[in-house]
Enzyme design. Structure first.
Site, PDB file in Angstrom:
ATOM      1  N   LYS A  11       0.978  -1.422  -0.218  1.00 33.65           N
ATOM      2  CA  LYS A  11      -0.053  -0.383  -0.058  1.00 33.65           C
ATOM      3  C   LYS A  11       0.236   1.306  -0.236  1.00 33.65           C
ATOM      4  CE  LYS A  11      -3.719  -2.210   2.196  1.00 33.65           C
ATOM      5  NZ  LYS A  11      -4.516  -2.237   3.261  1.00 33.65           N
ATOM      6  N   TYR A  51     -12.326  -3.037  -3.092  1.00 31.95           N
ATOM      7  CA  TYR A  51     -13.160  -2.871  -2.179  1.00 31.95           C
ATOM      8  C   TYR A  51     -14.636  -3.258  -1.990  1.00 31.95           C
ATOM      9  CZ  TYR A  51      -8.375  -2.179   0.076  1.00 31.95           C
ATOM     10  OH  TYR A  51      -7.481  -2.689   1.299  1.00 31.95           O
ATOM     11  N   PHE A  59     -15.488   5.266   5.699  1.00 31.42           N
ATOM     12  CA  PHE A  59     -14.383   5.349   5.434  1.00 31.42           C
ATOM     13  C   PHE A  59     -14.083   5.079   4.859  1.00 31.42           C
ATOM     14  CE2 PHE A  59     -13.483   0.832   6.045  1.00 31.42           C
ATOM     15  CZ  PHE A  59     -14.381   0.256   6.915  1.00 31.42           C
ATOM     16  N   ARG A  87      -1.573 -13.782   6.426  1.00 31.30           N
ATOM     17  CA  ARG A  87      -2.839 -12.965   6.369  1.00 31.30           C
ATOM     18  C   ARG A  87      -2.114 -13.084   8.016  1.00 31.30           C
ATOM     19  NH1 ARG A  87      -6.574 -10.028   4.857  1.00 31.30           N
ATOM     20  NH2 ARG A  87      -8.086 -10.704   6.446  1.00 31.30           N
ATOM     21  N   THR A  93      -6.433  -6.274  10.947  1.00 28.88           N
ATOM     22  CA  THR A  93      -6.013  -4.929  10.557  1.00 28.88           C
ATOM     23  C   THR A  93      -5.737  -3.195  11.577  1.00 28.88           C
ATOM     24  OG1 THR A  93      -9.111  -6.467   9.188  1.00 28.88           O
ATOM     25  CG2 THR A  93      -8.083  -3.195   8.856  1.00 28.88           C
ATOM     26  N   ARG A 104       2.384  -5.879   9.831  1.00 29.02           N
ATOM     27  CA  ARG A 104       1.457  -4.726  10.491  1.00 29.02           C
ATOM     28  C   ARG A 104       2.127  -4.255  11.799  1.00 29.02           C
ATOM     29  NH1 ARG A 104      -4.179  -6.216   8.223  1.00 29.02           N
ATOM     30  NH2 ARG A 104      -4.319  -5.184   5.793  1.00 29.02           N
ATOM     31  N   ASN A 118      -1.772   0.308   6.971  1.00 29.33           N
ATOM     32  CA  ASN A 118      -1.492  -1.159   7.828  1.00 29.33           C
ATOM     33  C   ASN A 118      -0.737  -1.834   6.331  1.00 29.33           C
ATOM     34  OD1 ASN A 118      -3.418  -2.332   5.736  1.00 29.33           O
ATOM     35  ND2 ASN A 118      -4.858  -2.386   7.602  1.00 29.33           N
ATOM     36  N   HIS A 121      -2.438  -5.350   1.388  1.00 31.37           N
ATOM     37  CA  HIS A 121      -3.665  -5.703   0.953  1.00 31.37           C
ATOM     38  C   HIS A 121      -2.628  -7.711   0.419  1.00 31.37           C
ATOM     39  CE1 HIS A 121      -7.177  -7.867  -0.264  1.00 31.37           C
ATOM     40  NE2 HIS A 121      -6.178  -8.072  -1.170  1.00 31.37           N
ATOM     41  N   GLU A 132      -8.880 -12.130  -6.687  1.00 30.52           N
ATOM     42  CA  GLU A 132      -7.400 -10.697  -6.900  1.00 30.52           C
ATOM     43  C   GLU A 132      -6.121 -10.750  -8.278  1.00 30.52           C
ATOM     44  OE1 GLU A 132      -7.125 -10.449  -2.573  1.00 30.52           O
ATOM     45  OE2 GLU A 132      -9.023  -9.665  -2.243  1.00 30.52           O
TER      46      GLU A 132
HETATM   47  P1  ADP Z   1      -7.802  -6.383   5.478  1.00 25.07           P
HETATM   48  O1  ADP Z   1      -7.259  -5.711   4.795  1.00 25.07           O
HETATM   49  O2  ADP Z   1      -7.090  -6.589   6.914  1.00 25.07           O
HETATM   50  O3  ADP Z   1      -8.499  -8.058   4.610  1.00 25.07           O
HETATM   51  P2  ADP Z   1     -10.711  -5.087   5.341  1.00 25.07           P
HETATM   52  O4  ADP Z   1     -10.946  -6.356   4.404  1.00 25.07           O
HETATM   53  O5  ADP Z   1     -11.443  -5.168   6.685  1.00 25.07           O
HETATM   54  O6  ADP Z   1      -8.472  -5.707   6.062  1.00 25.07           O
HETATM   55  O7  ADP Z   1     -10.314  -3.243   4.713  1.00 25.07           O
HETATM   56  C1  ADP Z   1     -10.149  -3.103   3.986  1.00 25.07           C
HETATM   57  C2  ADP Z   1      -8.439  -1.704   4.200  1.00 25.07           C
HETATM   58  O8  ADP Z   1      -9.471  -1.282   5.028  1.00 25.07           O
HETATM   59  C3  ADP Z   1      -8.019  -2.229   5.256  1.00 25.07           C
HETATM   60  O9  ADP Z   1      -6.960  -2.596   5.354  1.00 25.07           O
HETATM   61  C4  ADP Z   1      -8.105  -0.404   6.229  1.00 25.07           C
HETATM   62  O10 ADP Z   1      -6.813  -0.377   5.242  1.00 25.07           O
HETATM   63  C5  ADP Z   1      -9.191  -0.095   5.505  1.00 25.07           C
HETATM   64  N1  ADP Z   1     -10.044   0.163   6.679  1.00 25.07           N
HETATM   65  C6  ADP Z   1     -10.470  -1.603   7.083  1.00 25.07           C
HETATM   66  N2  ADP Z   1     -11.116  -0.727   8.185  1.00 25.07           N
HETATM   67  C7  ADP Z   1     -11.156   0.732   8.746  1.00 25.07           C
HETATM   68  C8  ADP Z   1     -11.964   1.580   9.557  1.00 25.07           C
HETATM   69  N3  ADP Z   1     -13.056   1.092  10.383  1.00 25.07           N
HETATM   70  N4  ADP Z   1     -10.987   2.725   9.336  1.00 25.07           N
HETATM   71  C9  ADP Z   1     -10.151   2.815   7.620  1.00 25.07           C
HETATM   72  N5  ADP Z   1      -9.966   2.206   7.973  1.00 25.07           N
HETATM   73  C10 ADP Z   1     -10.263   0.642   7.182  1.00 25.07           C
END
Ligand code: ADP
Length: 145
Positions: A11, A51, A59, A87, A93, A104, A118, A121, A132
């Site tokens: 990212k 997404y 957000f 993972r 996250t 992370r 973070n 992805h 993907e």
């Molecule tokens: P992950 O990447 O851990 O699988 P998610 O698929 O739930 O997490 O979310 C996708 C991405 O959206 C996260 O990696 C993060 O960059 C962002 N994100 C998720 N939840 C939040 C939040 N509450 N506030 C801001 N950004 C968020």
């Protein structure tokens, strides 16, 4: 054990903090194999698709803006049970909840943006990985090593 391929995105925070090499070294130390790698800018359309599970969240516009701060680096990586192993290596996250030793936990934002900035992805399951990899790599861009 099943050999799988997963889709990783470095990212914009990893790009901005010059952490791409350090993070890639951690993946390579696990013995994973690079099948494809490229730098790319992500369009609104691609991010809405990638997404889609958070597209209705308040957000999401911030996440879209963040993912467009710089180009990202897409990585197709293979190895035994790699999808869950990457993972685990990433951690949860929210970087403030990620243990030291996870990517992370070690490199993610620890201030107000800890849930968003973070580092990487990574696909969260075999079906997501398949979709993907197709989303980010064209035919001929993935190699069998
Ligand atoms: P992950 O990447 O851990 O699988 P998610 O698929 O739930 O997490 O979310 C996708 C991405 O959206 C996260 O990696 C993060 O960059 C962002 N994100 C998720 N939840 C939040 C939040 N509450 N506030 C801001 N950004 C968020």
């Amino acid at each position: 054990m099943a050999t799988e391929t997963t889709l990783i995105l470095f990212k914009p925070d990893a790009v901005q903090k010059n952490l791409v090499g350090a993070v890639l070294a951690r993946y390579q130390a696990e013995g994973f194999t690079i099948r494809g790698i490229k730098m790319m800018s992500l369009s609104d359309e691609l991010l809405a698709e990638h997404y889609s599970h958070i597209a209705e969240m308040p957000f999401f516009p911030s996440v879209r803006g963040f993912m467009q701060e710089t180009p990202v680096i897409a990585l197709a990586l293979s190895g035994d049970n790699i999808i869950s192993r990457v993972r685990d290596l990433l951690g949860p996250t929210d970087s403030t909840e990620a243990a030291p030793g996870t990517l992370r936990g070690d490199y993610g934002d620890k201030t107000g943006d800890s849930k968003m900035r973070n580092i990487c992805h990574a696909s969260d399951g075999p079906e997501a990985a398949e979709a993907e990899l197709k989303r980010f790599f064209n035919e001929g861009e993935l190699f069998d090593l």
